[in-house]
Design a protein around this motif. Structure first.
Motif, PDB file in Angstrom:
ATOM      1  N   THR A  96      86.938  -8.319 -49.439  1.00  0.00           N
ATOM      2  CA  THR A  96      86.982  -7.510 -48.202  1.00  0.00           C
ATOM      3  C   THR A  96      86.309  -6.152 -48.374  1.00  0.00           C
ATOM      4  N   HIS A  97      86.176  -5.672 -49.630  1.00  0.00           N
ATOM      5  CA  HIS A  97      85.563  -4.361 -49.883  1.00  0.00           C
ATOM      6  C   HIS A  97      84.299  -4.490 -50.730  1.00  0.00           C
ATOM      7  N   CYS A  98      83.653  -5.642 -50.633  1.00  0.00           N
ATOM      8  CA  CYS A  98      82.526  -5.899 -51.538  1.00  0.00           C
ATOM      9  C   CYS A  98      81.350  -4.949 -51.338  1.00  0.00           C
ATOM     10  N   HIS A  99      81.219  -4.340 -50.136  1.00  0.00           N
ATOM     11  CA  HIS A  99      80.071  -3.450 -49.880  1.00  0.00           C
ATOM     12  C   HIS A  99      80.410  -1.983 -50.102  1.00  0.00           C
ATOM     13  N   THR A 100      81.610  -1.696 -50.556  1.00  0.00           N
ATOM     14  CA  THR A 100      82.006  -0.302 -50.774  1.00  0.00           C
ATOM     15  C   THR A 100      81.507   0.176 -52.128  1.00  0.00           C
ATOM     16  N   PRO A 101      81.374   1.503 -52.298  1.00  0.00           N
ATOM     17  CA  PRO A 101      80.863   2.044 -53.565  1.00  0.00           C
ATOM     18  C   PRO A 101      81.708   1.662 -54.775  1.00  0.00           C
ATOM     19  N   ILE A 102      83.036   1.656 -54.623  1.00  0.00           N
ATOM     20  CA  ILE A 102      83.906   1.347 -55.761  1.00  0.00           C
ATOM     21  C   ILE A 102      83.698  -0.086 -56.231  1.00  0.00           C
ATOM     22  N   ALA A 103      83.571  -1.023 -55.283  1.00  0.00           N
ATOM     23  CA  ALA A 103      83.334  -2.425 -55.639  1.00  0.00           C
ATOM     24  C   ALA A 103      81.993  -2.576 -56.346  1.00  0.00           C
ATOM     25  N   ALA A 130      80.497  -0.218 -58.035  1.00  0.00           N
ATOM     26  CA  ALA A 130      80.624   0.424 -59.339  1.00  0.00           C
ATOM     27  C   ALA A 130      81.318  -0.491 -60.343  1.00  0.00           C
ATOM     28  N   ALA A 131      82.200  -1.337 -59.864  1.00  0.00           N
ATOM     29  CA  ALA A 131      82.924  -2.255 -60.746  1.00  0.00           C
ATOM     30  C   ALA A 131      82.074  -3.445 -61.163  1.00  0.00           C
ATOM     31  N   GLY A 132      80.887  -3.585 -60.564  1.00  0.00           N
ATOM     32  CA  GLY A 132      80.016  -4.684 -60.948  1.00  0.00           C
ATOM     33  C   GLY A 132      79.412  -5.432 -59.782  1.00  0.00           C
ATOM     34  N   GLY A 133      79.860  -5.158 -58.566  1.00  0.00           N
ATOM     35  CA  GLY A 133      79.308  -5.853 -57.411  1.00  0.00           C
ATOM     36  C   GLY A 133      79.599  -7.341 -57.475  1.00  0.00           C
ATOM     37  N   TYR A 134      78.565  -8.143 -57.342  1.00  0.00           N
ATOM     38  CA  TYR A 134      78.751  -9.598 -57.352  1.00  0.00           C
ATOM     39  C   TYR A 134      79.244 -10.115 -58.704  1.00  0.00           C
ATOM     40  N   LEU A 135      79.058  -9.311 -59.781  1.00  0.00           N
ATOM     41  CA  LEU A 135      79.555  -9.732 -61.092  1.00  0.00           C
ATOM     42  C   LEU A 135      81.076  -9.725 -61.168  1.00  0.00           C
ATOM     43  N   CYS A 136      81.727  -9.029 -60.198  1.00  0.00           N
ATOM     44  CA  CYS A 136      83.194  -9.002 -60.203  1.00  0.00           C
ATOM     45  C   CYS A 136      83.776 -10.393 -59.965  1.00  0.00           C
ATOM     46  N   PHE A 137      83.085 -11.195 -59.198  1.00  0.00           N
ATOM     47  CA  PHE A 137      83.663 -12.488 -58.806  1.00  0.00           C
ATOM     48  C   PHE A 137      83.696 -13.492 -59.962  1.00  0.00           C
ATOM     49  N   PRO A 138      82.601 -13.668 -60.760  1.00  0.00           N
ATOM     50  CA  PRO A 138      82.757 -14.528 -61.950  1.00  0.00           C
ATOM     51  C   PRO A 138      83.746 -13.961 -62.953  1.00  0.00           C
ATOM     52  N   ALA A 139      83.851 -12.613 -63.017  1.00  0.00           N
ATOM     53  CA  ALA A 139      84.808 -12.001 -63.934  1.00  0.00           C
ATOM     54  C   ALA A 139      86.239 -12.320 -63.502  1.00  0.00           C
ATOM     55  N   LEU A 140      86.529 -12.193 -62.191  1.00  0.00           N
ATOM     56  CA  LEU A 140      87.872 -12.499 -61.682  1.00  0.00           C
ATOM     57  C   LEU A 140      88.177 -13.991 -61.803  1.00  0.00           C
ATOM     58  N   LEU A 141      87.184 -14.812 -61.547  1.00  0.00           N
ATOM     59  CA  LEU A 141      87.373 -16.261 -61.695  1.00  0.00           C
ATOM     60  C   LEU A 141      87.680 -16.610 -63.154  1.00  0.00           C
ATOM     61  N   SER A 142      87.020 -15.924 -64.080  1.00  0.00           N
ATOM     62  CA  SER A 142      87.273 -16.150 -65.499  1.00  0.00           C
ATOM     63  C   SER A 142      88.680 -15.710 -65.891  1.00  0.00           C
ATOM     64  N   LEU A 143      89.138 -14.606 -65.296  1.00  0.00           N
ATOM     65  CA  LEU A 143      90.508 -14.173 -65.565  1.00  0.00           C
ATOM     66  C   LEU A 143      91.518 -15.214 -65.101  1.00  0.00           C
ATOM     67  N   LEU A 144      91.230 -15.843 -63.971  1.00  0.00           N
ATOM     68  CA  LEU A 144      92.086 -16.943 -63.518  1.00  0.00           C
ATOM     69  C   LEU A 144      92.147 -18.038 -64.577  1.00  0.00           C
ATOM     70  N   GLY A 145      90.981 -18.351 -65.188  1.00  0.00           N
ATOM     71  CA  GLY A 145      90.932 -19.354 -66.250  1.00  0.00           C
ATOM     72  C   GLY A 145      91.777 -18.952 -67.443  1.00  0.00           C
ATOM     73  N   CYS A 146      91.773 -17.645 -67.785  1.00  0.00           N
ATOM     74  CA  CYS A 146      92.588 -17.165 -68.911  1.00  0.00           C
ATOM     75  C   CYS A 146      94.073 -17.393 -68.651  1.00  0.00           C
ATOM     76  N   PHE A 147      94.508 -17.043 -67.434  1.00  0.00           N
ATOM     77  CA  PHE A 147      95.931 -17.218 -67.112  1.00  0.00           C
ATOM     78  C   PHE A 147      96.302 -18.702 -66.998  1.00  0.00           C
ATOM     79  N   ILE A 148      95.392 -19.526 -66.483  1.00  0.00           N
ATOM     80  CA  ILE A 148      95.661 -20.971 -66.380  1.00  0.00           C
ATOM     81  C   ILE A 148      95.807 -21.596 -67.765  1.00  0.00           C
ATOM     82  N   SER A 149      95.029 -21.093 -68.740  1.00  0.00           N
ATOM     83  CA  SER A 149      95.074 -21.674 -70.090  1.00  0.00           C
ATOM     84  C   SER A 149      96.459 -21.569 -70.714  1.00  0.00           C
ATOM     85  N   ILE A 150      97.280 -20.607 -70.264  1.00  0.00           N
ATOM     86  CA  ILE A 150      98.629 -20.425 -70.812  1.00  0.00           C
ATOM     87  C   ILE A 150      99.456 -21.694 -70.642  1.00  0.00           C
TER      88      ILE A 150
END
Length: 738
Positions: A493-500, A502-522
């Motif tokens: 919802t905030h993908c076009h804002t400066p903070i988003a 600064a956090a990586g833009g479109y790179l945030c989404f594979p990073a968040l998806l990967s974090l989901l994989g980390c938690f699922i591995s538990i």
């Protein structure tokens, strides 16, 4: 041998020197071999130095027991003897036979190959048949020792007496034993004449086994042509690797159109030993009627080549060439062609050359060549032949593509001797020696497929879902999943804002998806381990965490480039500043490690001391996966340190530094704990380490951005960001023009 000598004499290898030869027929008999040896050594009997002797080296013998006798005599003048087929281990003794060499490896290696083949194809139980001679006796004993080392049960070891072929009582005794033996595979380590009696007996009795041939008969065309051979069962064999002798077939073919007396040696050989099964008369008439020779002699010639084009052809060829190469070295150091035999023997040790750029020749410390082995199988279909199904070399035993070991050995033999059991059963000894059967596990026991024993099942032998640790881990993993999903929604919802951005833009989404994989591995660490859960947990975490850190690293580089004012450095960095490419490149390396891990030696379920857990498979690849993640974290840490002077609101450097340090510290602490092996709690420690690493990135990298998006919206403004950056550099004395 004659061809090899003529080839050398017609080359420039030995200028102004020709090699000659004398041929003695030992008839594979020790006494005749000793008589021939004394005759060729006659010059040494009268002359201690042997300058009057024309013979300086011997090629042969074939049989090991004959070579042992001959080598004992030739040791006196230290005359070179090179055998092309004798493989007995006793001949490896440099103390007893200092002038003996061979172009084949000793039976020490052959027996190891046979045992590995039996183990690979899962033959059980096995039997050994040897003979009372240097070859069969040493080979059978060596086989027995190796089988014991591999925990392969040997039902019997039968040594055939020296007069086996002429004694009907021994043959009748063997017939009775063949009916009683229950071995699935029988290794026959003896000469082909003994094997012929054994195979004919099994054919007559209708005994079907898997026969494993030693190199003495593995390529025997006479045995391959036995009537009803298929009834004896499957035949596998071991033989030295071989190449074609360069130009030999063409050399043989010259006799087809040759009418001169130069072909007399070959003609007489054909007259004495006709090789055409149904054309003896035609072959015999060749000498008297050469006009009709073209088709008849060609047929005989082809049969002759087929009969003798075995590995021994090549080993004889190598033996002659080794002598020639040693002679070349010797003649380079002396002006005379008269020298004692021991001088040539000394030069043999230093021979180093290649034949036709295909075979490298260098004798080892035992005076022998080890060029590897071929694994053979005899085929009895439309046309009988011997095909290669594998090889043994520096990389161990390798079967050719398409050869499936399961086709050679099933779960149970024809005598109901089991080799493996289904889940819920265990192997136990049967009434027959070396034979096992499957019995059900007790109610409080369990086993997995192929296991040899049952294990007690208790409430504490794995990390159950109802265990307090499991509940806590599942709760934290579920919370992490939920928070990560909330962060994902906020970033969408905030993908076009400066903070988003600064956090990586479109790179945030594979990073968040990967974090989901980390938690699922538990969740793969909880409950009763299976092969699937063991193969999924750690590799999934490794790939997911690498992808997440790769995204952060690519973004760190992007920010560093954006705020680098050194023109030369900035120009170079901007050329490599491709975040998506960088992320994929870093992640691909971990993908390669994990795929190789899962293919070659994957983690799997393991039961030890009533504890069901996960065996890592390859500890080295597990360590490589963790080390690679640690390396990426260190690089991220360094970028954060180098960018410490950048505006804090934009780079978020201190938080990233903390998250990387958390991961490094957690896994450094994990290593000594992992080595201690805390049984079922090892899985708890692994899952806890993954949770801490994952929460470290979630809390330090994404949570501060989400906080600004929800409660500090005024900071998520481009003008506010610009003011913050200008104020940061104004304090450092750097001004900006409007």
């Amino acid at each position: 041998m004659i061809y090899a000598i003529e080839q050398i004499n017609n080359s420039s290898l030995l200028p102004n020197v020709k090699i000659g030869y004398e041929i003695y027929d030992t008839c594979a008999d020790v006494s005749k071999a000793l008589k021939a040896t004394l005759k060729l050594m006659s010059a040494y009997i009268h002359d201690d130095l042997g300058y009057d002797s024309n013979v300086t080296a011997v090629v042969g013998e074939q049989a090991s027991q004959v070579s042992v006798a001959v080598a004992g005599l030739l040791t006196l003048p230290l005359m070179t003897q090179i055998s092309f087929a004798s493989t007995s281990e006793s001949l490896s003794s440099r103390y007893k036979f200092p002038s003996f060499f061979r172009t084949v490896p000793s039976d020490k290696y052959q027996t190891e190959v046979i045992v590995q083949l039996v183990s690979r194809l899962n033959f059980a139980p096995v039997g050994i048949i040897g003979s009372e001679d240097e070859y069969g006796l040493y080979g059978a004993e060596s086989l027995n020792e190796y089988f014991n080392q591999y925990n392969i049960c040997v039902e019997f070891k039968e040594i055939l007496p020296a007069d086996f072929l002429s004694n009907n009582n021994f043959q009748e005794d063997l017939k009775k034993k063949l009916n009683l033996w229950k071995s699935e595979a029988i290794v026959v380590f003896t000469q082909s004449s003994y094997v012929e009696v054994i195979l004919k007996t099994t054919i007559a009795l209708g005994i079907n086994r898997t026969w494993i041939a030693s190199d003495a008969w593995a390529t025997s065309r006479e045995l391959l042509s036995l009537v009803n051979l298929k009834l004896s069962g499957r035949i596998l064999g071991i033989t030295c690797k071989s190449n074609k002798v360069p130009g030999f077939v063409e050399y043989m073919n010259q006799f087809v159109n040759q009418n001169s007396t130069g072909a007399s040696f070959f003609q007489k050989l054909l007259l004495k030993y006709p090789f055409c099964p149904n054309e003896e008369q035609d072959c015999a008439s060749f000498a008297s009627n050469p006009i009709n020779q073209s088709c008849v002699i060609k047929k005989c010639l082809m049969d002759f080549i087929e009969k003798y084009e075995s590995y021994e052809t090549y080993t004889v060829y190598m033996a002659v060439n080794i002598i020639a190469q040693a002679l070349k070295i010797l003649l380079q150091n002396t002006n005379s062609t008269r020298f004692p035999a021991w001088m040539l023997t000394e030069k043999i040790k230093y021979v180093n050359f290649s034949i036709d750029n295909t075979t490298y020749i260098s004798l080892n410390e035992d005076g022998e060549l080890n060029i590897g082995y071929d694994i053979l199988e005899w085929k009895f279909e439309n046309i009988r032949n011997i095909s290669t199904i594998g090889e043994f070399g520096q990389n161990g035993l390798q079967l050719v593509a398409g050869v499936n070991p399961e086709n050679y050995s099933k779960m149970v033999t024809q005598f109901n001797c089991y080799k493996s059991c289904l889940q819920g059963y265990e192997l136990t000894s049967a009434d027959i020696q070396c034979c096992q059967t499957c019995k059900p596990c007790a109610k409080n026991e369990t086993s997995s497929g192929g296991r040899s024993r049952c294990h007690l099942t208790t409430s504490t032998n794995f990390l159950e879902w109802t265990n307090g640790f499991s509940i806590a881990l599942a709760a934290f993993a579920s919370t992490g999943l939920l928070v990560t999903l909330v962060c994902t929604v906020l970033f969408i919802t905030h993908c076009h804002t400066p903070i988003a951005r600064a956090a990586g833009g479109y790179l945030c989404f594979p990073a968040l998806l990967s974090l989901l994989g980390c938690f699922i591995s538990i969740f793969f660490f909880l409950g009763e381990p299976t092969d699937i859960s063991c193969m999924s947990g750690l590799p999934l975490f490794g790939l997911s965490f690498t992808t997440c850190v790769s995204c952060i690293l690519a973004n760190q580089l992007r920010i560093f480039v954006g705020f680098t004012f050194k023109l030369k450095l900035a120009h170079w960095l901007k050329r490599v500043n491709k975040p998506l490419v960088i992320m994929i490149a870093f992640a691909s390396a971990q993908v390669a490690v994990c795929v190789y891990w899962l293919v070659m030696r994957p983690p799997h379920r393991n039961i030890q001391d009533n504890i069901i857990g996960c065996e890592k498979g390859s500890t080295a690849l597990f360590a490589a996966m963790l080390s690679y993640n640690a390396l990426l974290c260190i690089i991220c840490f360094l970028f954060s340190y180098m960018g410490r002077r950048l505006p804090e609101l934009y780079k978020n450097g201190s938080f990233i530094t903390v998250s990387m340090l958390i991961h490094l510290v957690v896994w450094i602490i994990f290593i000594p704990i992992y080595i201690q092996e805390y049984e079922i709690y090892e899985r708890v420690i692994e899952a806890s380490s993954i949770l801490v690493s994952s929460y470290g990135i979630l809390g330090c990298h994404f949570a501060p951005k989400c906080y600004i998006m929800i409660w500090k919206k005024e900071l998520n403004n481009e003008n506010k960001i610009v003011e913050h950056i200008q104020d940061h550099y104004r304090k450092k004395g750097i001004t900006f023009e409007q």
